[in-house]
Design a protein around this motif. Structure first.
Motif, PDB file in Angstrom:
ATOM      1  N   ASN A   1      53.657  10.627  33.876  1.00  0.00           N
ATOM      2  CA  ASN A   1      52.598  10.994  34.822  1.00  0.00           C
ATOM      3  C   ASN A   1      51.423  10.036  34.699  1.00  0.00           C
ATOM      4  N   ASN A   2      50.981   9.529  35.830  1.00  0.00           N
ATOM      5  CA  ASN A   2      49.820   8.634  35.901  1.00  0.00           C
ATOM      6  C   ASN A   2      49.999   7.328  35.127  1.00  0.00           C
ATOM      7  N   LYS A   3      51.233   6.915  34.894  1.00  0.00           N
ATOM      8  CA  LYS A   3      51.492   5.651  34.201  1.00  0.00           C
ATOM      9  C   LYS A   3      51.777   4.561  35.226  1.00  0.00           C
ATOM     10  N   SER A   4      51.402   3.355  34.884  1.00  0.00           N
ATOM     11  CA  SER A   4      51.714   2.202  35.732  1.00  0.00           C
ATOM     12  C   SER A   4      53.191   1.858  35.588  1.00  0.00           C
ATOM     13  N   ASP A   5      53.717   1.050  36.509  1.00  0.00           N
ATOM     14  CA  ASP A   5      55.105   0.592  36.396  1.00  0.00           C
ATOM     15  C   ASP A   5      55.315  -0.144  35.074  1.00  0.00           C
TER      16      ASP A   5
ATOM     17  N   MET B   1      66.934  -4.141  38.933  1.00  0.00           N
ATOM     18  CA  MET B   1      68.301  -4.541  39.285  1.00  0.00           C
ATOM     19  C   MET B   1      69.117  -4.697  38.015  1.00  0.00           C
ATOM     20  N   PHE B   2      70.401  -4.406  38.118  1.00  0.00           N
ATOM     21  CA  PHE B   2      71.382  -4.660  37.075  1.00  0.00           C
ATOM     22  C   PHE B   2      71.982  -6.027  37.379  1.00  0.00           C
ATOM     23  N   VAL B   3      71.999  -6.914  36.396  1.00  0.00           N
ATOM     24  CA  VAL B   3      72.436  -8.295  36.616  1.00  0.00           C
ATOM     25  C   VAL B   3      73.491  -8.665  35.569  1.00  0.00           C
ATOM     26  N   VAL B   4      74.507  -9.414  36.002  1.00  0.00           N
ATOM     27  CA  VAL B   4      75.520  -9.897  35.065  1.00  0.00           C
ATOM     28  C   VAL B   4      75.566 -11.409  35.090  1.00  0.00           C
ATOM     29  N   GLY B   5      76.008 -11.963  33.976  1.00  0.00           N
ATOM     30  CA  GLY B   5      76.107 -13.403  33.878  1.00  0.00           C
ATOM     31  C   GLY B   5      76.495 -13.840  32.486  1.00  0.00           C
ATOM     32  N   ILE B   6      75.904 -14.954  32.080  1.00  0.00           N
ATOM     33  CA  ILE B   6      76.203 -15.563  30.792  1.00  0.00           C
ATOM     34  C   ILE B   6      74.937 -15.555  29.943  1.00  0.00           C
ATOM     35  N   GLY B   7      75.077 -15.135  28.705  1.00  0.00           N
ATOM     36  CA  GLY B   7      73.993 -15.181  27.725  1.00  0.00           C
ATOM     37  C   GLY B   7      74.601 -15.478  26.371  1.00  0.00           C
ATOM     38  N   ASN B   8      74.054 -16.418  25.643  1.00  0.00           N
ATOM     39  CA  ASN B   8      74.616 -16.852  24.358  1.00  0.00           C
ATOM     40  C   ASN B   8      76.071 -17.292  24.495  1.00  0.00           C
ATOM     41  N   GLY B   9      76.416 -17.875  25.630  1.00  0.00           N
ATOM     42  CA  GLY B   9      77.744 -18.430  25.832  1.00  0.00           C
ATOM     43  C   GLY B   9      78.824 -17.443  26.244  1.00  0.00           C
ATOM     44  N   GLY B  10      78.486 -16.165  26.357  1.00  0.00           N
ATOM     45  CA  GLY B  10      79.498 -15.180  26.729  1.00  0.00           C
ATOM     46  C   GLY B  10      79.008 -14.257  27.820  1.00  0.00           C
ATOM     47  N   ALA B  11      79.914 -13.408  28.292  1.00  0.00           N
ATOM     48  CA  ALA B  11      79.570 -12.430  29.324  1.00  0.00           C
ATOM     49  C   ALA B  11      78.417 -11.550  28.829  1.00  0.00           C
ATOM     50  N   HIS B  12      77.495 -11.262  29.726  1.00  0.00           N
ATOM     51  CA  HIS B  12      76.318 -10.492  29.331  1.00  0.00           C
ATOM     52  C   HIS B  12      75.759  -9.758  30.548  1.00  0.00           C
ATOM     53  N   ALA B  13      75.021  -8.689  30.291  1.00  0.00           N
ATOM     54  CA  ALA B  13      74.350  -7.929  31.346  1.00  0.00           C
ATOM     55  C   ALA B  13      72.909  -7.683  30.935  1.00  0.00           C
ATOM     56  N   TRP B  14      72.012  -7.676  31.919  1.00  0.00           N
ATOM     57  CA  TRP B  14      70.594  -7.465  31.685  1.00  0.00           C
ATOM     58  C   TRP B  14      69.981  -6.922  32.967  1.00  0.00           C
ATOM     59  N   ASN B  15      68.659  -6.912  33.039  1.00  0.00           N
ATOM     60  CA  ASN B  15      67.974  -6.382  34.217  1.00  0.00           C
ATOM     61  C   ASN B  15      66.856  -7.305  34.661  1.00  0.00           C
ATOM     62  N   THR B  16      66.474  -7.119  35.911  1.00  0.00           N
ATOM     63  CA  THR B  16      65.206  -7.627  36.402  1.00  0.00           C
ATOM     64  C   THR B  16      64.433  -6.413  36.893  1.00  0.00           C
ATOM     65  N   THR B  17      63.127  -6.491  36.841  1.00  0.00           N
ATOM     66  CA  THR B  17      62.299  -5.378  37.295  1.00  0.00           C
ATOM     67  C   THR B  17      61.047  -5.917  37.962  1.00  0.00           C
ATOM     68  N   LYS B  18      60.542  -5.133  38.882  1.00  0.00           N
ATOM     69  CA  LYS B  18      59.386  -5.558  39.672  1.00  0.00           C
ATOM     70  C   LYS B  18      58.127  -4.861  39.173  1.00  0.00           C
ATOM     71  N   ILE B  19      57.145  -5.682  38.818  1.00  0.00           N
ATOM     72  CA  ILE B  19      55.842  -5.191  38.365  1.00  0.00           C
ATOM     73  C   ILE B  19      54.779  -5.917  39.187  1.00  0.00           C
ATOM     74  N   ASN B  20      53.921  -5.176  39.845  1.00  0.00           N
ATOM     75  CA  ASN B  20      52.834  -5.769  40.633  1.00  0.00           C
ATOM     76  C   ASN B  20      53.324  -6.867  41.587  1.00  0.00           C
ATOM     77  N   ASP B  21      54.363  -6.577  42.334  1.00  0.00           N
ATOM     78  CA  ASP B  21      54.902  -7.475  43.351  1.00  0.00           C
ATOM     79  C   ASP B  21      55.604  -8.719  42.817  1.00  0.00           C
TER      80      ASP B  21
END
Length: 150
Positions: A7-11, A76-96
């Motif tokens: 409650n009342n917290k910023s993104d 967003m849920f994102v997939v790709g390569i990290g440390n040379g192998g398959a990996h998943a991470w996120n992107t998020t929107k803060i203040n546009d």
């Protein structure tokens, strides 16, 4: 995470809370050899958290996305390569602006991969084929600079 916690917290504050909560409640899931990532379906989905408090990067990233959706923070849920192998991470929107976040790696690096701008692209490479899929939604460009809460 409960409604009273957001409650009342910023993104930014909500994303920080989600990141902290997942790091406190998830452990990276390895097979019995304690070296090979677990390949059981539960370790690659949100249920790893709820059944075993364990999961691999997909579990971390999918739970981050779930919490962001529930708390109305763009991510967003994102997939790709990290440390040379398959990996998943996120992107998020803060203040546009969009930022990269890797809760899995944050769990072992002390938040080194928390809301990074374009510098995130030096360690995380989008590639939809890593999990046998040829589909990845367009991922917005990350902010030029890392996020600063100051």
């Amino acid at each position: 995470i409960e409604n009273k916690d957001v409650n009342n917290k910023s993104d930014y504050q909500i994303v920080e809370l989600i990141n902290t909560n997942l790091m406190a409640n998830l452990t990276y899931a390895y097979k019995a050899d304690n070296h090979t990532p677990e390949d059981q379906p539960w370790a690659h989905s949100i249920v790893g958290l709820y059944l075993y408090n364990k999961g691999v990067c997909e579990c971390y990233a999918k739970n981050f996305k779930l919490y962001c959706d529930l708390l109305k923070v763009d991510s967003m849920f994102v997939v790709g390569i990290g440390n040379g192998g398959a990996h998943a991470w996120n992107t998020t929107k803060i203040n546009d602006n969009w930022y990269g976040i890797d809760v899995t790696w944050n769990d072992t690096t002390g938040n080194r991969y928390f809301l990074l701008g374009q510098s995130f692209n030096t360690s995380h490479f989008i590639n939809s084929n890593v999990y046998g899929s040829d589909y990845q939604v367009a991922v917005p460009a990350l902010a030029e600079n890392d996020y600063s809460s100051n």
